[in-house]
Design a protein around this motif. Structure first.
Motif, PDB file in Angstrom:
ATOM      1  N   PHE A 100       0.859  -1.171   0.000  1.00 42.94           N
ATOM      2  CA  PHE A 100       0.000   0.000   0.000  1.00 42.94           C
ATOM      3  C   PHE A 100       0.899   1.226   0.000  1.00 42.94           C
ATOM      4  N   ALA A 101       0.620   2.153  -0.896  1.00 45.48           N
ATOM      5  CA  ALA A 101       1.386   3.402  -0.946  1.00 45.48           C
ATOM      6  C   ALA A 101       0.414   4.543  -1.201  1.00 45.48           C
ATOM      7  N   VAL A 102       0.664   5.658  -0.555  1.00 46.05           N
ATOM      8  CA  VAL A 102      -0.197   6.827  -0.725  1.00 46.05           C
ATOM      9  C   VAL A 102       0.625   8.082  -0.485  1.00 46.05           C
ATOM     10  N   ARG A 103       0.239   9.153  -1.146  1.00 43.94           N
ATOM     11  CA  ARG A 103       0.837  10.462  -0.927  1.00 43.94           C
ATOM     12  C   ARG A 103      -0.207  11.293  -0.191  1.00 43.94           C
ATOM     13  N   VAL A 104       0.164  11.867   0.934  1.00 45.80           N
ATOM     14  CA  VAL A 104      -0.740  12.631   1.778  1.00 45.80           C
ATOM     15  C   VAL A 104      -0.319  14.088   1.743  1.00 45.80           C
ATOM     16  N   SER A 105      -1.262  14.961   1.421  1.00 47.32           N
ATOM     17  CA  SER A 105      -0.988  16.396   1.400  1.00 47.32           C
ATOM     18  C   SER A 105      -1.769  17.084   2.496  1.00 47.32           C
ATOM     19  N   GLY A 106      -1.170  18.108   3.089  1.00 47.64           N
ATOM     20  CA  GLY A 106      -1.878  18.920   4.065  1.00 47.64           C
ATOM     21  C   GLY A 106      -2.948  19.734   3.357  1.00 47.64           C
ATOM     22  N   ASP A 128       0.140  -4.478  17.007  1.00 47.48           N
ATOM     23  CA  ASP A 128       0.386  -3.330  17.882  1.00 47.48           C
ATOM     24  C   ASP A 128       1.671  -2.607  17.501  1.00 47.48           C
ATOM     25  N   ASP A 129       2.711  -3.369  17.200  1.00 49.20           N
ATOM     26  CA  ASP A 129       3.984  -2.755  16.819  1.00 49.20           C
ATOM     27  C   ASP A 129       3.862  -2.002  15.498  1.00 49.20           C
ATOM     28  N   VAL A 130       3.172  -2.588  14.525  1.00 47.69           N
ATOM     29  CA  VAL A 130       2.981  -1.905  13.239  1.00 47.69           C
ATOM     30  C   VAL A 130       2.253  -0.589  13.464  1.00 47.69           C
ATOM     31  N   GLN A 131       1.192  -0.615  14.236  1.00 48.68           N
ATOM     32  CA  GLN A 131       0.416   0.611  14.448  1.00 48.68           C
ATOM     33  C   GLN A 131       1.221   1.672  15.200  1.00 48.68           C
ATOM     34  N   LEU A 132       2.007   1.273  16.175  1.00 45.39           N
ATOM     35  CA  LEU A 132       2.842   2.238  16.894  1.00 45.39           C
ATOM     36  C   LEU A 132       3.905   2.826  15.972  1.00 45.39           C
ATOM     37  N   LEU A 133       4.550   1.979  15.173  1.00 44.04           N
ATOM     38  CA  LEU A 133       5.592   2.468  14.267  1.00 44.04           C
ATOM     39  C   LEU A 133       5.015   3.398  13.207  1.00 44.04           C
ATOM     40  N   HIS A 146      -5.139   2.691  10.793  1.00 43.19           N
ATOM     41  CA  HIS A 146      -6.288   1.833  10.487  1.00 43.19           C
ATOM     42  C   HIS A 146      -6.056   1.030   9.203  1.00 43.19           C
ATOM     43  N   ILE A 147      -5.580   1.688   8.175  1.00 44.98           N
ATOM     44  CA  ILE A 147      -5.291   1.009   6.902  1.00 44.98           C
ATOM     45  C   ILE A 147      -4.219  -0.056   7.103  1.00 44.98           C
ATOM     46  N   SER A 148      -3.186   0.271   7.856  1.00 46.24           N
ATOM     47  CA  SER A 148      -2.103  -0.690   8.101  1.00 46.24           C
ATOM     48  C   SER A 148      -2.625  -1.927   8.823  1.00 46.24           C
ATOM     49  N   ALA A 149      -3.475  -1.723   9.818  1.00 47.08           N
ATOM     50  CA  ALA A 149      -4.065  -2.861  10.534  1.00 47.08           C
ATOM     51  C   ALA A 149      -4.899  -3.711   9.584  1.00 47.08           C
ATOM     52  N   ALA A 150      -5.661  -3.056   8.725  1.00 47.58           N
ATOM     53  CA  ALA A 150      -6.500  -3.788   7.768  1.00 47.58           C
ATOM     54  C   ALA A 150      -5.657  -4.563   6.762  1.00 47.58           C
ATOM     55  N   LYS A 151      -4.484  -4.095   6.459  1.00 46.26           N
ATOM     56  CA  LYS A 151      -3.586  -4.795   5.526  1.00 46.26           C
ATOM     57  C   LYS A 151      -2.858  -5.949   6.206  1.00 46.26           C
ATOM     58  N   ARG A 160       4.416   4.225   2.684  1.00 43.44           N
ATOM     59  CA  ARG A 160       4.462   2.928   2.008  1.00 43.44           C
ATOM     60  C   ARG A 160       4.507   1.814   3.050  1.00 43.44           C
ATOM     61  N   LEU A 161       3.665   0.807   2.838  1.00 40.18           N
ATOM     62  CA  LEU A 161       3.621  -0.376   3.691  1.00 40.18           C
ATOM     63  C   LEU A 161       3.747  -1.583   2.775  1.00 40.18           C
ATOM     64  N   VAL A 162       4.729  -2.437   3.048  1.00 40.77           N
ATOM     65  CA  VAL A 162       4.945  -3.638   2.234  1.00 40.77           C
ATOM     66  C   VAL A 162       4.919  -4.837   3.175  1.00 40.77           C
ATOM     67  N   ILE A 163       4.129  -5.849   2.789  1.00 43.72           N
ATOM     68  CA  ILE A 163       4.038  -7.073   3.580  1.00 43.72           C
ATOM     69  C   ILE A 163       4.543  -8.226   2.722  1.00 43.72           C
ATOM     70  N   THR A 164       5.512  -8.958   3.253  1.00 41.20           N
ATOM     71  CA  THR A 164       6.010 -10.165   2.589  1.00 41.20           C
ATOM     72  C   THR A 164       5.912 -11.310   3.598  1.00 41.20           C
ATOM     73  N   LEU A 165       6.282 -12.481   3.166  1.00 41.37           N
ATOM     74  CA  LEU A 165       6.282 -13.620   4.086  1.00 41.37           C
ATOM     75  C   LEU A 165       7.349 -13.468   5.162  1.00 41.37           C
ATOM     76  N   GLN A 166       8.353 -12.625   4.913  1.00 37.34           N
ATOM     77  CA  GLN A 166       9.440 -12.429   5.873  1.00 37.34           C
ATOM     78  C   GLN A 166       9.196 -11.277   6.852  1.00 37.34           C
ATOM     79  N   GLY A 167       8.277 -10.377   6.520  1.00 35.48           N
ATOM     80  CA  GLY A 167       8.061  -9.272   7.432  1.00 35.48           C
ATOM     81  C   GLY A 167       7.308  -8.117   6.830  1.00 35.48           C
ATOM     82  N   VAL A 168       7.372  -7.000   7.552  1.00 31.68           N
ATOM     83  CA  VAL A 168       6.656  -5.777   7.193  1.00 31.68           C
ATOM     84  C   VAL A 168       7.666  -4.640   7.101  1.00 31.68           C
ATOM     85  N   LEU A 169       7.530  -3.852   6.034  1.00 33.89           N
ATOM     86  CA  LEU A 169       8.339  -2.644   5.845  1.00 33.89           C
ATOM     87  C   LEU A 169       7.408  -1.452   5.909  1.00 33.89           C
ATOM     88  N   ILE A 170       7.798  -0.449   6.679  1.00 31.50           N
ATOM     89  CA  ILE A 170       7.079   0.823   6.740  1.00 31.50           C
ATOM     90  C   ILE A 170       8.089   1.895   6.350  1.00 31.50           C
TER      91      ILE A 170
END
Length: 162
Positions: free
Chosen positions: A28-34, A72-77, A56-61, A97-107
């Motif tokens: 999941f990737a998104v650009r957020v503007s003020g 919990d760790d993903v949401q805190l990070l 919320h999106i990260s938890a859903a992913k 950007r949030l990437v999920i693989t079988l080895q882990g999660v990248l934020i």
């Protein structure tokens, strides 16, 4: 890798955003503007709406991949990295950007600023300044890109035992 909190304060690691081993399960990737203020400047996300949305999106992913132990760790990070980017970035715009693989999660969060975030030592009375300290303590790996624009962290999944 287990780190002590003392070791986490020694330096801010400089490293390019890693590429997690294939296959990518979800990304999941998104650009957020003020929002534009009346005077034409960009307002920061002062009420934390984007921080909450991205949590919320990260938890859903993460949930469908059975990574509830990392939730919990993903949401805190996500909270810490997005808050820092929105607070200290140059123009109120960030890339998330949030990437999920079988080895882990990248934020990874890009704030467009060339100013490198640094771990700070704060006293117990301080109400801010602990964000990167938490990232360093919780993430399996973390760093700031060489150009200073992107702060990233990874969490590894537990190895599957057979």
């Amino acid at each position: 890798m287990t780190r002590t909190l003392h070791a986490a304060t020694d330096a801010t690691p400089t490293a390019p955003v890693p590429t997690l081993a294939e296959p990518v399960c979800d990304e999941f990737a998104v650009r957020v503007s003020g929002a534009a203020a009346m005077d034409g400047t960009l307002e920061r996300d002062v009420d934390g709406r984007w921080v909450g949305r991205l949590r919320h999106i990260s938890a859903a992913k993460v949930r469908p991949w059975g990574l509830n132990s990392l939730m919990d760790d993903v949401q805190l990070l996500v909270s810490e990295l997005v808050t820092n980017a929105l607070r200290y970035g140059d123009d109120g715009e960030i890339g998330f950007r949030l990437v999920i693989t079988l080895q882990g999660v990248l934020i990874a969060v890009n704030d467009g600023s060339g100013r490198r975030l640094r771990l700070s030592v704060v006293d117990e009375e301080s109400e801010t300044g602990r964000g990167l300290f938490l990232v360093a303590a919780i993430a399996d790996d973390w760093g700031v890109s060489p150009d200073g624009t992107t702060t990233w962290c990874t969490l590894r999944t537990a190895p599957v035992r057979r």
